[in-house]
Design a protein around this motif. Structure first.
Motif, PDB file in Angstrom:
ATOM      1  N   THR A   1     -19.484  -4.820 -50.235  1.00 31.90           N
ATOM      2  CA  THR A   1     -18.368  -5.447 -50.959  1.00 31.90           C
ATOM      3  C   THR A   1     -18.492  -6.969 -50.907  1.00 31.90           C
TER       4      THR A   1
ATOM      5  N   ILE B   1     -14.021 -20.161 -50.698  1.00 28.95           N
ATOM      6  CA  ILE B   1     -14.774 -18.905 -50.583  1.00 28.95           C
ATOM      7  C   ILE B   1     -14.802 -18.470 -49.128  1.00 28.95           C
ATOM      8  N   LEU B   2     -14.462 -17.213 -48.872  1.00 29.05           N
ATOM      9  CA  LEU B   2     -14.472 -16.683 -47.507  1.00 29.05           C
ATOM     10  C   LEU B   2     -15.911 -16.471 -47.048  1.00 29.05           C
TER      11      LEU B   2
ATOM     12  N   ALA C   1     -12.842 -15.731 -61.358  1.00 30.00           N
ATOM     13  CA  ALA C   1     -11.903 -16.563 -60.593  1.00 30.00           C
ATOM     14  C   ALA C   1     -11.883 -16.091 -59.143  1.00 30.00           C
ATOM     15  N   ARG C   2     -11.876 -17.073 -58.232  1.00 26.26           N
ATOM     16  CA  ARG C   2     -11.861 -16.738 -56.806  1.00 26.26           C
ATOM     17  C   ARG C   2     -10.685 -15.844 -56.440  1.00 26.26           C
ATOM     18  N   GLU C   3      -9.505 -16.123 -57.030  1.00 24.00           N
ATOM     19  CA  GLU C   3      -8.307 -15.354 -56.672  1.00 24.00           C
ATOM     20  C   GLU C   3      -8.435 -13.880 -57.063  1.00 24.00           C
ATOM     21  N   LEU C   4      -9.357 -13.580 -57.985  1.00 24.34           N
ATOM     22  CA  LEU C   4      -9.599 -12.181 -58.353  1.00 24.34           C
ATOM     23  C   LEU C   4     -10.751 -11.580 -57.551  1.00 24.34           C
TER      24      LEU C   4
ATOM     25  N   LEU D   1     -19.730 -11.549 -58.042  1.00 27.00           N
ATOM     26  CA  LEU D   1     -18.593 -11.781 -58.942  1.00 27.00           C
ATOM     27  C   LEU D   1     -18.333 -13.286 -59.099  1.00 27.00           C
TER      28      LEU D   1
ATOM     29  N   ARG E   1     -11.779 -12.086 -54.641  1.00 20.08           N
ATOM     30  CA  ARG E   1     -11.456 -11.759 -53.248  1.00 20.08           C
ATOM     31  C   ARG E   1     -10.852 -10.374 -53.068  1.00 20.08           C
ATOM     32  N   VAL E   2     -10.309  -9.804 -54.139  1.00 23.29           N
ATOM     33  CA  VAL E   2      -9.647  -8.497 -53.955  1.00 23.29           C
ATOM     34  C   VAL E   2     -10.660  -7.410 -53.633  1.00 23.29           C
ATOM     35  N   ASN E   3     -11.930  -7.733 -53.782  1.00 22.77           N
ATOM     36  CA  ASN E   3     -12.974  -6.744 -53.489  1.00 22.77           C
ATOM     37  C   ASN E   3     -13.352  -6.705 -52.009  1.00 22.77           C
ATOM     38  N   LEU E   4     -12.796  -7.630 -51.219  1.00 24.09           N
ATOM     39  CA  LEU E   4     -13.168  -7.685 -49.799  1.00 24.09           C
ATOM     40  C   LEU E   4     -12.404  -6.641 -48.986  1.00 24.09           C
ATOM     41  N   THR E   5     -13.002  -6.228 -47.892  1.00 29.24           N
ATOM     42  CA  THR E   5     -12.347  -5.234 -47.031  1.00 29.24           C
ATOM     43  C   THR E   5     -11.424  -5.925 -46.021  1.00 29.24           C
TER      44      THR E   5
ATOM     45  N   ARG F   1      -7.881 -18.284 -52.710  1.00 31.27           N
ATOM     46  CA  ARG F   1      -7.751 -18.669 -54.118  1.00 31.27           C
ATOM     47  C   ARG F   1      -8.530 -19.958 -54.324  1.00 31.27           C
TER      48      ARG F   1
END
Lengths: 304, 304, 304, 304
Positions: free
Chosen positions: A174, A127-128, A191-194, A181, A196-200, A124
């Motif tokens: 992704t 960034i990963l 938003a970062r918190e959103l 994104l 990230r949901v695209n990551l595997t 959140r």
């Protein structure tokens, strides 16, 4: 293994530092301190702090048993006794803290061990990195036919290679979209918190994880088991090496009374007693399921 | 304060020892290490090990917040932020272990804090010493008239002296009988686990008690409260001094955001807003009980 | 057994009440609900609420295992499987709440089980009754010569009678002084929180104690053990009866895989394999201590 | 919301069942039992069991406070008192169990609440459904400029639509590959525990989650906070409705003393006292940071 520059600098700095302390200190573990042990393709595990040693367990146990016990048994014997009789509180008196980099799907199994403290990298907030676990060919296995939650044969090289291409392709795609994104200028500034949901689930995360020696051994007993998923077992194996460096007497007792131990149920004990009396026992009528029977026989005759 | 010979020897030995470590080390706490702090008439508290310092909290928090946060705030600011927003996990990354000698009735309150590890002296295994807590005259108080679980005025000297005689007399008598029950030759050789039931609740016991910094502060928040029984508060006060020596930035934030903080309920907030708007508010119609009202007014005007 | 009038009235009232619910309900446990089971001379144990049944365990496990598992195994088989493989989380899905009256020295052992919720009668707030545990003659035993924390032979009747007189005398005397310390008119009006320290450890207290099925079985595994002190074992035995009424399939699996099970260490397994191969094994060279050897042989030949 | 056929059948079956019990029962919660409450696009939350009610809290508290307290306060007053003084143990005496369907990234936040029991659907054992969370346009927000871990403005419709296409496209593609990896005949027959790593973090999972009332309120206090991520807050809001149905007096006290309450630090209290004395206070010299100052002023003047 991918350490950030900050992490490398921190490790290098620690390498030059040394402090004076009156606390119990373990030379073999001091030598490992801060050094990353590689696990999987990008993961690592490193000890960042610890408290106590074998003698701290003995000392705590002797508070319980009071005066007069000092001579009764030597330290190693007392540790064996405590382990054998499943005394947990003296082992809780030692503590260890790890910094771990691990894929998210491994983190999801690991976090089920509640008796621990965790600080995980927040996606959140930050960034990963573009790092994801891809199994080595020798770990790319088919679904087991006999064990619903296990692996069977390794895939043939061509299939393994195709699977790898799929996993890598999806992770890259992704992650690429994750960056798009997030990008305020060329992308969407989501938003970062959103985003990230695209990551595997094979994306790497990292955390500080701290637990006591009793709960560490509980973790190891479960996660070193051959039925544990290979990827978490790989971390457990490095932690077992840490255990031996840190508390050698406790580690020896753990091997003797936990890892190498076998528990027989009431019905198995009845079978065992008949076998020892010279009887040739068959499964029928023993109350054991076929699987229990097979496992019992395998434990009694491991080479068969 | 009554240390056994073994304990004195152990403390003296530690005084001469010093080890080299690469772990975080706190000079002010090293200086206190192993030294007993006197509490009540025969009790003590001493730090026997610790792990982490203020910077360990910051480091764990920064794993969570990832890259880019290093410059955002200084360490003290980050610790204040974490405390204020009740982030608990970074504070769990530090650990401390105490050796405590305390009356059994205090141990019974203390043990309710479950998030800790304990090894208590076993009276099944060993014989308790003839030491029991007797309140000093200034703590010998009557039942409070207003607080069902508190103390009121101090007893007059004569009454206090009589009470002391009763407590001492009963403790000595029951301990004498405990010894007679145990004695194989001149008494009954009764099992230790049975003989101990004859002891009074002011008998001293001892234990190793280990917890993390988050749970230590929770303990302190509850046990430093004026409503906590004086005898456990006396231990909490020594532990607060340890907190300040160990993690000074965290201790300062604890004073600011916990001990010195006041929580107002929804109805109290409504009252407060009216007061700030210049209104003279009376309790009727505010939804506050008389006690809530009194406490609120006292917090706003502590000198009154 | 000493119930207060309020408690008797409450039990009688519950006896007349019945509600309609869509929750899982266990008839055998409903029949026991609220009824006190006598333990020791003045203690009791009664179930005051519960949640879940055997099928709730199966249902939770099937969330984990998903579709397709329904036909794989019947409920009892799944429960046996879960117990055997030490899966704890499905058993955590059931909960039970007891009201217990017990001596303080038993409460001090019991409270060590941290994974439970407790509300104990407060002697800061209220006055304890004049009830204390006095062992029956058949439990009045000498210190064991072989087990430092156990009982040996029962005392001869005359000695037991003398011991009883001592215990009763001291309990009555200290309780009498407790009353005098408390009495505002004829005594000293001492604060309750102070006066209570004069009571002996066999004084009865009471609490509500709530835990989940997994932790209940852990409690039972430890406290039904012959090495547990008789007085807490007496409570555990009543709780075992409750377990069988509540979750009969789980209770059967508990007997098979926990109470009746035996764990052999790595060295014991090596001995066992040699014995099964027909060898006459002697202890020397096996790595087993004399005590381990004796216990192993006793488990293999319990009638000897 | 996507229930499986089995789940629909189970809910329908429960709708026809009713049992007789002597346990405390809450009509309003019985009416909700087993019924799924929709959350997000495919998620749900449903109560599958519960234990206790408002009166169970009172009853447990009265064990602590003993005789004489029955008349002191009515039930609601006692519950308010317990909440206000942060007594946690009486609230631990009630328990609730939910069946929840939720995206994996929400599950990863939720699981950090350790004082709960969980059984999650196992993707090692079974195959996950093709369901993934896609934010509704009104929740598709840009990164906040002021809060590093929050959302700012909602994206413009076109951008939101493009983002949705990316998220949907990636989820469909990775799920399609997941199926191909698993397929024994047309794909690779890869082990389930490996294939799942290709799924994105918005994939739905499900679990049984059980906790006590104290820990439920702790969860709600954190997850109802405006700073909590919207997606987990959506579940917390349904759980708050459950709280009001289940334990209305406790829920009212929770609103008064937790959700609607404001805590002022020591420095804030000093400011407040000066303001009440009529002084016009400026931030400089108060020891408050700008953010603390702003938050304090906002709480005192919420309409501003």
């Amino acid at each position: 293994m991918s350490l950030t520059e900050d992490q490398r600098a921190e490790i290098a700095a620690h390498g030059r530092e040394s402090f004076s302390t009156r606390r119990p200190t373990v030379a073999a573990l001091e030598a490992m301190l801060y050094q990353p042990l590689e696990v999987l393709d990008h993961g690592f595990l490193r000890v960042v702090d610890y408290m106590g040693d074998d003698s701290a367990i003995v000392q705590a146990a002797r508070v319980s048993y009071g005066r007069g016990t000092r001579r009764v048994s030597e330290d190693a014997g007392l540790i064996r006794y405590l382990m054998r009789h499943r005394h947990s509180s003296p082992f809780e008196m030692c503590e260890i803290k790890f910094h771990v980099k691990l894929p998210i799907f491994v983190a999801r199994q690991w976090i089920r061990h509640r008796m621990a403290s965790v600080n995980e990298y927040s996606a959140r907030y930050s960034i990963l990195d573009s790092e994801f676990y891809l199994p080595a060919p020798e770990h790319m296995a088919a679904q087991s036919e006999v064990n619903r939650q296990g692996r069977g044969d390794v895939l043939p090289p061509d299939a393994a290679s195709e699977v790898l291409d799929i996993l890598r392709g999806d992770a890259l795609r992704t992650y690429g979209n994750y960056e798009r994104l997030l990008d305020k200028d060329e992308g969407f500034g989501l938003a970062r918190e959103l985003a990230r949901v695209n990551l595997t689930l094979n994306t790497y995360t990292q955390w500080y994880w701290k637990t006591d020696l009793h709960n560490l051994m509980h973790f190891l007993a479960l996660r070193l088991d051959p039925h544990a998923q290979y990827e978490i077992r790989a971390y457990a194996e490095e932690m077992l090496a840490v255990l031996h460096a840190w508390v050698p007497q406790t580690a020896a007792a753990f091997e003797e009374y936990r890892r190498g131990a076998v528990t027989f149920s009431a019905s198995m004990m009845a079978v065992l007693r008949r076998m020892l009396a010279g009887e040739t026992v068959v499964r029928e009528g023993t109350g054991l399921s076929q699987r229990e029977w097979d496992e019992m026989m395998a434990s009694l005759n491991p080479s068969a």
